[in-house]
Design a protein around this motif. Structure first.
Motif, PDB file in Angstrom:
ATOM      1  N   TYR A  56      -4.853  -1.523  30.414  1.00 21.10           N
ATOM      2  CA  TYR A  56      -4.346  -2.700  29.719  1.00 21.10           C
ATOM      3  C   TYR A  56      -5.334  -3.184  28.665  1.00 21.10           C
ATOM      4  O   TYR A  56      -5.007  -4.064  27.873  1.00 21.10           O
ATOM      5  CB  TYR A  56      -4.077  -3.830  30.721  1.00 21.10           C
ATOM      6  N   ASN A  57      -6.520  -2.642  28.692  1.00 19.28           N
ATOM      7  CA  ASN A  57      -7.521  -2.963  27.688  1.00 19.28           C
ATOM      8  C   ASN A  57      -7.245  -2.091  26.464  1.00 19.28           C
ATOM      9  O   ASN A  57      -7.416  -0.874  26.518  1.00 19.28           O
ATOM     10  CB  ASN A  57      -8.917  -2.685  28.242  1.00 19.28           C
ATOM     11  N   PRO A  58      -6.823  -2.674  25.332  1.00 18.74           N
ATOM     12  CA  PRO A  58      -6.439  -1.855  24.174  1.00 18.74           C
ATOM     13  C   PRO A  58      -7.607  -1.121  23.538  1.00 18.74           C
ATOM     14  O   PRO A  58      -7.392  -0.208  22.732  1.00 18.74           O
ATOM     15  CB  PRO A  58      -5.855  -2.892  23.204  1.00 18.74           C
ATOM     16  N   LEU A  59      -8.826  -1.501  23.878  1.00 17.29           N
ATOM     17  CA  LEU A  59      -9.999  -0.842  23.316  1.00 17.29           C
ATOM     18  C   LEU A  59     -10.266   0.501  23.979  1.00 17.29           C
ATOM     19  O   LEU A  59     -11.031   1.312  23.462  1.00 17.29           O
ATOM     20  CB  LEU A  59     -11.229  -1.744  23.465  1.00 17.29           C
ATOM     21  N   ILE A  60      -9.619   0.749  25.127  1.00 18.83           N
ATOM     22  CA  ILE A  60      -9.822   2.018  25.834  1.00 18.83           C
ATOM     23  C   ILE A  60      -8.476   2.628  26.220  1.00 18.83           C
ATOM     24  O   ILE A  60      -8.371   3.337  27.199  1.00 18.83           O
ATOM     25  CB  ILE A  60     -10.699   1.844  27.093  1.00 18.83           C
ATOM     26  N   GLY A  61      -7.434   2.340  25.454  1.00 12.94           N
ATOM     27  CA  GLY A  61      -6.099   2.843  25.769  1.00 12.94           C
ATOM     28  C   GLY A  61      -6.082   4.349  25.938  1.00 12.94           C
ATOM     29  O   GLY A  61      -6.827   5.075  25.280  1.00 12.94           O
ATOM     30  N   THR A  70       0.224  -2.547  24.551  1.00 14.21           N
ATOM     31  CA  THR A  70      -0.887  -3.376  24.066  1.00 14.21           C
ATOM     32  C   THR A  70      -0.749  -3.694  22.579  1.00 14.21           C
ATOM     33  O   THR A  70      -1.216  -4.744  22.123  1.00 14.21           O
ATOM     34  CB  THR A  70      -2.251  -2.719  24.351  1.00 14.21           C
ATOM     35  N   ASP A  71      -0.099  -2.822  21.800  1.00 15.21           N
ATOM     36  CA  ASP A  71       0.125  -3.123  20.384  1.00 15.21           C
ATOM     37  C   ASP A  71       1.034  -4.335  20.200  1.00 15.21           C
ATOM     38  O   ASP A  71       0.998  -4.988  19.157  1.00 15.21           O
ATOM     39  CB  ASP A  71       0.731  -1.923  19.667  1.00 15.21           C
ATOM     40  N   LEU A  72       1.865  -4.616  21.186  1.00 12.46           N
ATOM     41  CA  LEU A  72       2.725  -5.792  21.104  1.00 12.46           C
ATOM     42  C   LEU A  72       1.943  -7.077  21.363  1.00 12.46           C
ATOM     43  O   LEU A  72       2.458  -8.180  21.131  1.00 12.46           O
ATOM     44  CB  LEU A  72       3.878  -5.681  22.113  1.00 12.46           C
ATOM     45  N   ALA A 194     -11.061  -4.576  32.772  1.00  6.82           N
ATOM     46  CA  ALA A 194      -9.736  -4.080  33.153  1.00  6.82           C
ATOM     47  C   ALA A 194      -8.619  -4.762  32.370  1.00  6.82           C
ATOM     48  O   ALA A 194      -7.596  -4.132  32.079  1.00  6.82           O
ATOM     49  CB  ALA A 194      -9.517  -4.292  34.650  1.00  6.82           C
ATOM     50  N   ASN A 195      -8.764  -6.031  32.050  1.00  7.42           N
ATOM     51  CA  ASN A 195      -7.728  -6.800  31.354  1.00  7.42           C
ATOM     52  C   ASN A 195      -6.371  -6.607  32.034  1.00  7.42           C
ATOM     53  O   ASN A 195      -5.353  -6.375  31.380  1.00  7.42           O
ATOM     54  CB  ASN A 195      -7.637  -6.370  29.881  1.00  7.42           C
ATOM     55  N   ASP A 196      -6.363  -6.702  33.361  1.00  8.71           N
ATOM     56  CA  ASP A 196      -5.150  -6.414  34.118  1.00  8.71           C
ATOM     57  C   ASP A 196      -4.303  -7.643  34.418  1.00  8.71           C
ATOM     58  O   ASP A 196      -3.346  -7.573  35.193  1.00  8.71           O
ATOM     59  CB  ASP A 196      -5.509  -5.702  35.429  1.00  8.71           C
ATOM     60  N   GLY A 197      -4.658  -8.772  33.847  1.00 12.30           N
ATOM     61  CA  GLY A 197      -3.848  -9.966  34.011  1.00 12.30           C
ATOM     62  C   GLY A 197      -4.037 -10.713  35.315  1.00 12.30           C
ATOM     63  O   GLY A 197      -3.329 -11.696  35.564  1.00 12.30           O
TER      64      GLY A 197
END
Length: 542
Positions: A56-61, A70-72, A194-197
């Motif tokens: 979920y971390n767009p820096l490591i997609g 993540t682009d949304l 993680a940016n997993d919410g």
């Protein structure tokens, strides 16, 4: 109105450091594409995908679904046209003020979903943290000559380069997403966040924000109230739901039955004509800016021999793959990683590797290999590919069968996409078969694909001559000189078979006629599920 940007080069920078700027207004869905003008609705738009989210971390997609979702939420400074030219999104102007100084001007009207304004501080902080923490992926791979970023106002970012790089500002602008400093700074490292919410949900600044996850089933995103990149400033669909299916054929059945409204994946060529004539389905076409290819892992001592790679290059019937598997919906790239679509760089003197099993066998004999009583050379190569990639799955079989005619044994190893990506990253393959979605800038592409440590250097090549040419091109400010240098580098890749480019696929995407206003983009990475497209899509009034 959407304007195509004119590419700026460092050759236009004066000794006095006069600013070079690019500007455009925000892209919007064209009226000719059926864009909605009725405003926000209560509708839910359901999109099919074939993989779960890995990061979920767009820096490591990692997977394509990672990028789509993540682009949304996390904006890019720029988007890309059908020819690879960069166009405005979050950024409104960009360029160079000297060979080692660049800048971005950004919009002043975007906010994060928690109400915090998005400013140049977020842009500068994101770039500096990615450079410092080195998250795995394409974004970090673009930052080789990036030294630092500094916000000098709420809308202006100054970029310092460690040495001249005439591609860096454009490529960071497209490949680099911007994340909220006030959220990501709480993590110890952006490379491991993680940016997993789980800490109160996600905070984004795109048209939609992720709100619910059912692994293996669906991902639900809710509409943002403010998204100025589309007409009216607000997305039309109230929710976007990504449904997970095992493969694209199952997605097609779901589209035909009305279970989903659109498919994110490009259609298999064999399905295009059928779906074009199907009631209730519309097929959209987009240019391809990438290529499909095979690379041969030089860590394997047999593949480290040039004649073995040459033999493999002559053991593939490329015409058959394009005509049978691609149904003629692909272009001949002349076995060149600089494709014909990149007109100013393309070298038309290069010819595609010929299909010649006898020549392949002769090359192996010259390399010291002898056929056994079974008519086979003592070679067995493991070829990995993603089972979710329907096209590659088909031509991998042709590659295996063609190689057998030259006495070469290839063992196919098709797995789910995430397992395939893990094997790729670990170097657990002899032959990698797959595709790169967007290869828009030759210098950057070669930096990532052929320099030691490059994020997509799947050949594991380290060629001093090639390395020097790529570095020289990166530092060159004169466009004609850069083109000449890159054509030399391209010839090194071609002659040494460091990459075996198969074709560029023309892309087709399908959606229900109950929806209109999609904006197709030139890559299956962008598809019809790019942010502007999904924010512009509108239910058709019945």
């Amino acid at each position: 109105m959407k304007h195509r940007l004119v590419t700026a080069t460092l050759s236009s920078i004066t000794a006095a450091g006069v600013a070079v700027a690019l500007a455009a207004c925000a892209p919007t869905a064209p009226d000719s594409a059926g864009a909605a003008s009725s405003g926000p609705s209560d509708a839910t738009l359901t999109v099919g995908t074939t993989t779960d989210v890995v990061n979920y971390n767009p820096l490591i997609g990692n997977s394509r679904t990672d990028d789509w979702i993540t682009d949304l939420m996390y904006p890019r400074l720029m988007t890309v046209s059908n020819t690879g030219a960069k166009e405005a999104q979050l950024a409104t102007k960009w360029g160079y003020t000297s060979p080692t100084q660049g800048y971005y001007d950004i919009r002043s009207d975007m906010t994060w979903s928690d109400g915090t304004p998005l400013t140049a501080e977020d842009v500068a902080w994101t770039l500096n943290e990615v450079k410092k923490d080195k998250p795995a992926g394409t974004f970090y791979g673009q930052l080789g000559d990036f030294a630092s970023a500094k916000a000098t106002s709420k809308t202006h970012v100054e970029i310092t380069l460690s040495e001249p790089n005439s591609s860096l500002i454009d490529e960071i602008g497209f490949w680099g997403v911007v994340v909220p400093e006030h959220v990501f700074s709480k993590a110890g490292s952006v490379a491991t966040f993680a940016n997993d919410g789980k800490d109160g949900g996600w905070v984004g600044a795109g048209p939609y924000t992720l709100s619910k996850v059912q692994v293996g089933q669906s991902y639900t995103l809710d509409r943002a109230k403010n998204y100025p990149l589309v007409k009216g400033g607000e997305p039309i669909a109230a929710k976007v739901v990504f449904r997970v299916f095992p493969d694209v054929n199952t997605e097609i059945l779901a589209l035909q039955s009305g279970e989903i409204d659109a498919i994110g994946d490009a259609l298999p060529p064999s399905q295009v004509a059928k779906l074009k004539s199907s009631s209730g389905i519309k097929v959209e076409e987009a240019a391809g800016l990438g290529y499909s290819h095979m690379v041969y892992n030089l860590d394997n001592p047999d593949l480290a021999k040039l004649q073995v790679r040459q033999a493999l290059s002559h053991a593939v019937d490329y015409d058959a793959i394009r005509s049978v598997v691609l149904q003629g919906q692909a272009t001949n790239d002349h076995s060149s990683p600089i494709m014909p679509v990149l007109k100013s760089y393309f070298d038309s003197s290069l010819k595609e590797y010929s299909y010649d099993p006898k020549l392949a066998a002769s090359l192996l004999e010259q390399a010291g290999y002898t056929k056994g009583a079974n008519g086979k050379f003592p070679l067995n190569f493991k070829l990995i590919y993603s089972l979710q990639d329907a096209v590659t799955s088909q031509w991998a079989t042709i590659v295996r069968d063609d190689a057998a005619k030259a006495g070469i044994t290839i063992t196919l190893s098709g797995t789910d996409r995430n397992t395939y990506l893990a094997a790729t990253n670990a170097g657990k393959y002899d032959i990698y078969a797959g595709n790169f979605a967007i290869m828009d800038d030759p210098v950057t592409n070669f930096t990532l694909a052929y320099l030691p440590g490059g994020a997509i250097n799947y050949t594991h090549v380290d060629d001093p001559t090639l390395n020097a040419l790529i570095k020289k091109a990166s530092n060159t400010t004169d466009e004609k000189q850069k083109i000449s240098i890159m054509q030399q580098a391209n010839k090194v890749v071609y002659d040494n078979v460091y990459d075996n480019i198969m074709y560029t696929q023309n892309l087709f995407f399908a959606h229900s006629t109950k929806w209109t206003g999609f904006v197709p983009m030139p890559s299956d990475l962008l598809s019809i599920v790019n942010p502007v497209s999904l924010a512009s899509a509108s239910p058709v009034k019945q």
